[in-house]
Each structure stands twice: as C-alpha cells, then as structure tokens.
Design a protein around this motif. Structure first.
Motif, PDB file in Angstrom:
ATOM      1  N   ASP A   1      -5.745   6.197   1.710  1.00 59.98           N
ATOM      2  CA  ASP A   1      -7.074   5.602   1.898  1.00 59.98           C
ATOM      3  C   ASP A   1      -7.004   4.192   2.463  1.00 59.98           C
ATOM      4  O   ASP A   1      -8.040   3.534   2.621  1.00 59.98           O
ATOM      5  CB  ASP A   1      -7.819   5.557   0.555  1.00 59.98           C
ATOM      6  N   HIS A   2      -5.799   3.717   2.757  1.00 59.38           N
ATOM      7  CA  HIS A   2      -5.614   2.345   3.237  1.00 59.38           C
ATOM      8  C   HIS A   2      -5.529   2.306   4.764  1.00 59.38           C
ATOM      9  O   HIS A   2      -5.059   3.244   5.408  1.00 59.38           O
ATOM     10  CB  HIS A   2      -4.336   1.740   2.657  1.00 59.38           C
ATOM     11  N   THR A   3      -5.975   1.193   5.323  1.00 59.15           N
ATOM     12  CA  THR A   3      -5.907   0.959   6.758  1.00 59.15           C
ATOM     13  C   THR A   3      -5.243  -0.382   7.013  1.00 59.15           C
ATOM     14  O   THR A   3      -5.629  -1.394   6.413  1.00 59.15           O
ATOM     15  CB  THR A   3      -7.313   0.966   7.380  1.00 59.15           C
ATOM     16  N   LEU A   4      -4.249  -0.406   7.890  1.00 63.79           N
ATOM     17  CA  LEU A   4      -3.515  -1.627   8.196  1.00 63.79           C
ATOM     18  C   LEU A   4      -3.604  -1.922   9.690  1.00 63.79           C
ATOM     19  O   LEU A   4      -3.174  -1.116  10.514  1.00 63.79           O
ATOM     20  CB  LEU A   4      -2.047  -1.469   7.775  1.00 63.79           C
ATOM     21  N   ASP A   5      -4.177  -3.083  10.034  1.00 61.20           N
ATOM     22  CA  ASP A   5      -4.219  -3.498  11.435  1.00 61.20           C
ATOM     23  C   ASP A   5      -2.813  -3.878  11.876  1.00 61.20           C
ATOM     24  O   ASP A   5      -2.183  -4.762  11.269  1.00 61.20           O
ATOM     25  CB  ASP A   5      -5.166  -4.682  11.615  1.00 61.20           C
ATOM     26  N   LEU A   6      -2.337  -3.223  12.934  1.00 61.38           N
ATOM     27  CA  LEU A   6      -0.944  -3.404  13.331  1.00 61.38           C
ATOM     28  C   LEU A   6      -0.729  -4.482  14.385  1.00 61.38           C
ATOM     29  O   LEU A   6       0.306  -5.154  14.379  1.00 61.38           O
ATOM     30  CB  LEU A   6      -0.383  -2.073  13.854  1.00 61.38           C
ATOM     31  N   ASN A   7      -1.673  -4.659  15.286  1.00 65.57           N
ATOM     32  CA  ASN A   7      -1.450  -5.625  16.367  1.00 65.57           C
ATOM     33  C   ASN A   7      -1.073  -7.019  15.863  1.00 65.57           C
ATOM     34  O   ASN A   7      -0.155  -7.648  16.415  1.00 65.57           O
ATOM     35  CB  ASN A   7      -2.680  -5.705  17.270  1.00 65.57           C
TER      36      ASN A   7
ATOM     37  N   MET B   1       0.841  -1.194   0.000  1.00 61.26           N
ATOM     38  CA  MET B   1       0.000   0.000   0.000  1.00 61.26           C
ATOM     39  C   MET B   1       0.877   1.244   0.000  1.00 61.26           C
ATOM     40  O   MET B   1       2.014   1.215   0.487  1.00 61.26           O
ATOM     41  CB  MET B   1      -0.938   0.003   1.211  1.00 61.26           C
ATOM     42  N   GLN B   2       0.345   2.324  -0.542  1.00 60.54           N
ATOM     43  CA  GLN B   2       1.086   3.581  -0.598  1.00 60.54           C
ATOM     44  C   GLN B   2       0.126   4.742  -0.388  1.00 60.54           C
ATOM     45  O   GLN B   2      -1.024   4.715  -0.817  1.00 60.54           O
ATOM     46  CB  GLN B   2       1.789   3.738  -1.940  1.00 60.54           C
ATOM     47  N   GLY B   3       0.603   5.781   0.291  1.00 58.01           N
ATOM     48  CA  GLY B   3      -0.198   6.974   0.534  1.00 58.01           C
ATOM     49  C   GLY B   3       0.463   7.814   1.596  1.00 58.01           C
ATOM     50  O   GLY B   3       1.584   7.531   2.038  1.00 58.01           O
ATOM     51  N   THR B   4      -0.208   8.881   2.007  1.00 58.85           N
ATOM     52  CA  THR B   4       0.340   9.763   3.033  1.00 58.85           C
ATOM     53  C   THR B   4      -0.022   9.254   4.419  1.00 58.85           C
ATOM     54  O   THR B   4      -1.136   8.799   4.661  1.00 58.85           O
ATOM     55  CB  THR B   4      -0.174  11.199   2.854  1.00 58.85           C
ATOM     56  N   LEU B   5       0.940   9.348   5.319  1.00 62.08           N
ATOM     57  CA  LEU B   5       0.733   8.896   6.690  1.00 62.08           C
ATOM     58  C   LEU B   5      -0.194   9.838   7.457  1.00 62.08           C
ATOM     59  O   LEU B   5      -0.176  11.054   7.252  1.00 62.08           O
ATOM     60  CB  LEU B   5       2.068   8.836   7.426  1.00 62.08           C
ATOM     61  N   SER B   6      -0.979   9.261   8.337  1.00 58.15           N
ATOM     62  CA  SER B   6      -1.768  10.016   9.309  1.00 58.15           C
ATOM     63  C   SER B   6      -1.484   9.441  10.689  1.00 58.15           C
ATOM     64  O   SER B   6      -0.907   8.354  10.816  1.00 58.15           O
ATOM     65  CB  SER B   6      -3.271   9.906   9.013  1.00 58.15           C
ATOM     66  N   LYS B   7      -1.882  10.169  11.705  1.00 54.81           N
ATOM     67  CA  LYS B   7      -1.760   9.670  13.072  1.00 54.81           C
ATOM     68  C   LYS B   7      -2.439   8.304  13.178  1.00 54.81           C
ATOM     69  O   LYS B   7      -3.518   8.093  12.622  1.00 54.81           O
ATOM     70  CB  LYS B   7      -2.420  10.669  14.028  1.00 54.81           C
ATOM     71  N   MET B   8      -1.803   7.377  13.882  1.00 54.46           N
ATOM     72  CA  MET B   8      -2.381   6.053  14.025  1.00 54.46           C
ATOM     73  C   MET B   8      -3.732   6.120  14.732  1.00 54.46           C
ATOM     74  O   MET B   8      -3.922   6.913  15.655  1.00 54.46           O
ATOM     75  CB  MET B   8      -1.436   5.130  14.798  1.00 54.46           C
ATOM     76  N   ARG B   9      -4.657   5.302  14.282  1.00 52.50           N
ATOM     77  CA  ARG B   9      -5.960   5.188  14.931  1.00 52.50           C
ATOM     78  C   ARG B   9      -5.855   4.148  16.036  1.00 52.50           C
ATOM     79  O   ARG B   9      -5.221   3.105  15.864  1.00 52.50           O
ATOM     80  CB  ARG B   9      -7.017   4.780  13.911  1.00 52.50           C
TER      81      ARG B   9
ATOM     82  N   VAL C   1       4.410   7.398   1.968  1.00 54.79           N
ATOM     83  CA  VAL C   1       5.195   6.191   2.196  1.00 54.79           C
ATOM     84  C   VAL C   1       4.537   4.995   1.519  1.00 54.79           C
ATOM     85  O   VAL C   1       3.337   4.997   1.240  1.00 54.79           O
ATOM     86  CB  VAL C   1       5.362   5.884   3.709  1.00 54.79           C
ATOM     87  N   SER C   2       5.330   3.995   1.265  1.00 59.46           N
ATOM     88  CA  SER C   2       4.815   2.687   0.872  1.00 59.46           C
ATOM     89  C   SER C   2       5.103   1.718   2.018  1.00 59.46           C
ATOM     90  O   SER C   2       6.094   1.883   2.748  1.00 59.46           O
ATOM     91  CB  SER C   2       5.471   2.194  -0.420  1.00 59.46           C
ATOM     92  N   VAL C   3       4.218   0.755   2.194  1.00 60.05           N
ATOM     93  CA  VAL C   3       4.312  -0.162   3.333  1.00 60.05           C
ATOM     94  C   VAL C   3       4.353  -1.596   2.819  1.00 60.05           C
ATOM     95  O   VAL C   3       3.547  -1.990   1.964  1.00 60.05           O
ATOM     96  CB  VAL C   3       3.107   0.012   4.287  1.00 60.05           C
ATOM     97  N   GLN C   4       5.288  -2.363   3.357  1.00 62.12           N
ATOM     98  CA  GLN C   4       5.391  -3.778   3.023  1.00 62.12           C
ATOM     99  C   GLN C   4       5.542  -4.577   4.302  1.00 62.12           C
ATOM    100  O   GLN C   4       6.197  -4.136   5.252  1.00 62.12           O
ATOM    101  CB  GLN C   4       6.600  -4.044   2.117  1.00 62.12           C
ATOM    102  N   THR C   5       4.941  -5.754   4.330  1.00 64.27           N
ATOM    103  CA  THR C   5       5.033  -6.640   5.487  1.00 64.27           C
ATOM    104  C   THR C   5       5.416  -8.031   5.016  1.00 64.27           C
ATOM    105  O   THR C   5       5.138  -8.435   3.895  1.00 64.27           O
ATOM    106  CB  THR C   5       3.709  -6.722   6.249  1.00 64.27           C
TER     107      THR C   5
END
Length: 273
Positions: free
Chosen positions: A24-30, A1-9, A266-270
């Motif tokens: 526009d993407h949401t990534l569950d972090l836990n 996913m790629q886009g601008t960072l926002s404060k974590m929800r 940023v772009s995010v990879q896991t």
C-alpha cells in the motif's frame, strides 16, 4: 516500508516520473537518484490475483492455478495474433471484452533501435515508457487486439518486434525519423492490410497522422556493462540509484527488472549516499 512489489508507476513529462509501489506504500523514485537504495526480499511471494502464497511466480506474479485459469496469463497475451476469443474459447470472456475487444494501436518506437509494437488505447504512453522507448509514433488504430497482432506480425517481417533490453540500458539509441520509417513500411504491407480490411471490415483499420512522442528518462549515468540482480539468487539488492528506464532500476551495482518480480514481498530502505 514493506509489501509486495508491483510494476512501477510512471508519468510522462519533460522527464519520466517514477513511483515504486510496495504493498500500500508509494515511493517517489526520481528524488532518490544519487542516493543509496536497498531492497530486501523476505522470501515470500503472494499471488497478484488471489493473494495465495506461492513458492514460485508465474506470468509475472501469479500462482500456478491462477496462471492456468486467468485470461491475462494465456499465451495469446504475448502473441495476440493467436487470439481465440472469436472461437468461444477465451478463458474469461468478460476480461477479453474489456482488454482485447477494444481499440488498439500499432506503433513504431525507438528503444534499442527501430521496432514495432501494439498497445491498448488506454496504455499510451505507459507501454512505451515500460519498454524504455525514447521515441514513439502510433501509425495505425485497429478495432481489437487480435487484429493488432496480425498487423504487427506483418511489420515484423521488416523490423524488430522485441527490445534488446541490454542495449536499451546502455544509453539512448540514436534518434530515428519514425514518420519516414512509417512511410516506407506501410506500403510494404499494403496487400496484407487490404486482406485484413476485407476480413475484419472496412472500418477496422484507421491510418494515423500523429506527431512523434519524445521520451526522456531520469538517468544520471548508464552502465557500460550490464549486470542483472535477481531476488531468486540474492535477497538483498542495493547500491547507489543511478537512474530508472523502462521497468529497470539502474544501480551502480547492477540493474533489476522490477516488473519481473511482481508480487515478491520486499522491504525498502533509503539513505543519502
């Protein structure tokens, strides 16, 4: 996913649940704790308010023109005791009506130790989580932000009003009886409270009797030494995600304050560790 960072929800439960917001993407972090996470900064920053591309971020994600004109970027946001709404000089009076001229809470919390803080009625418990507090207790409800700032300044003569973020990220502070601390602190500022009641009105300050809120964070291992990642110096931040606390991602390679880099693309990879 790629886009601008926002404060974590975040959401409060037995353990705080976090989501990384990337465009526009949401990534569950836990569920990613213990896995490899990579954030790559593209070099682009887009203003959080107007969307304009900017070489530098001001006031957590704004371009320079927006930083100068928006009320959310004014110094009184950081120092509410300097609020100038009543003088008719607020940059955006309508924004002030909805964000400042509304009930606020004065609270005690345990982050890196005992501290005092303030927040809008709508930001409980988000504000406590963002600061990495493990305990929190609202002690006063006041009628606006300016008044909450004046009370905070009075209490700050006796306890801290800032979080030692490095200590906060090294582990949970020892438990504190916040109710007992409030019972000691409020009498110490009684004269100041009476002066404020005379100035702002008899109904402007309400004393509260609430339970202490306990907050646990999804951290598998706290770092012994704090090393900070910074997108302005290193475009790629990666490592094994060890946990999340406050607005910090804790990697085995260091920590990063996500909120500080609001509007960074940023772009995010896991992948599995």
């Amino acid at each position: 996913m790629q886009g601008t960072l926002s404060k974590m929800r975040s959401s409060l439960g037995d353990v705080v649940s976090y989501q990384l917001l990337v465009g526009d993407h949401t990534l569950d972090l836990n569920p990613l704790i213990g896995h490899h996470l990579q954030l790559t900064f593209s070099g682009n920053i887009f203003c959080d308010a107007c969307g304009r591309k900017t070489k530098k971020s001001y006031s957590q994600g704004h371009c320079f023109p927006c930083m100068k004109k928006l009320a959310r970027c004014d110094m009184c946001v950081m120092k509410p005791e300097t609020c100038h709404y009543a003088q008719g000089t607020c940059r955006e009076p309508e924004w002030g009506d909805s964000h400042c001229m509304v009930p606020h809470y004065v609270y005690l919390s345990n982050t890196s130790g005992l501290k005092v803080g303030i927040t809008r009625h709508s930001q409980i418990p988000t504000r406590w989580i963002d600061q990495g507090a493990t305990q929190a207790l609202p002690i006063l409800k006041v009628k606006n932000r300016h008044l909450s700032g004046l009370v905070e300044v009075a209490l700050a003569e006796f306890i801290a009003d800032k979080t030692n973020w490095r200590a906060m990220l090294k582990g949970d502070a020892e438990s504190i009886d916040l109710t007992a601390e409030a019972d000691k602190l409020l009498p110490a500022i009684e004269e100041k409270l009476q002066d404020l009641l005379l100035h702002f009105g008899a109904d402007s300050i309400e004393r509260l009797n609430q339970d202490i809120v306990e907050i646990a964070y999804p951290v598998s291992l706290y770092p012994k030494k704090i090393q900070s990642h910074n997108f302005d110096k290193e475009p790629v931040v990666e490592g094994i995600l060890l946990g999340i606390k406050g607005q910090y991602l804790i990697f085995d390679t260091g920590v990063i304050n996500v909120r500080k880099f609001t509007s960074y693309e940023v772009s995010v990879q896991t992948r599995s560790a």
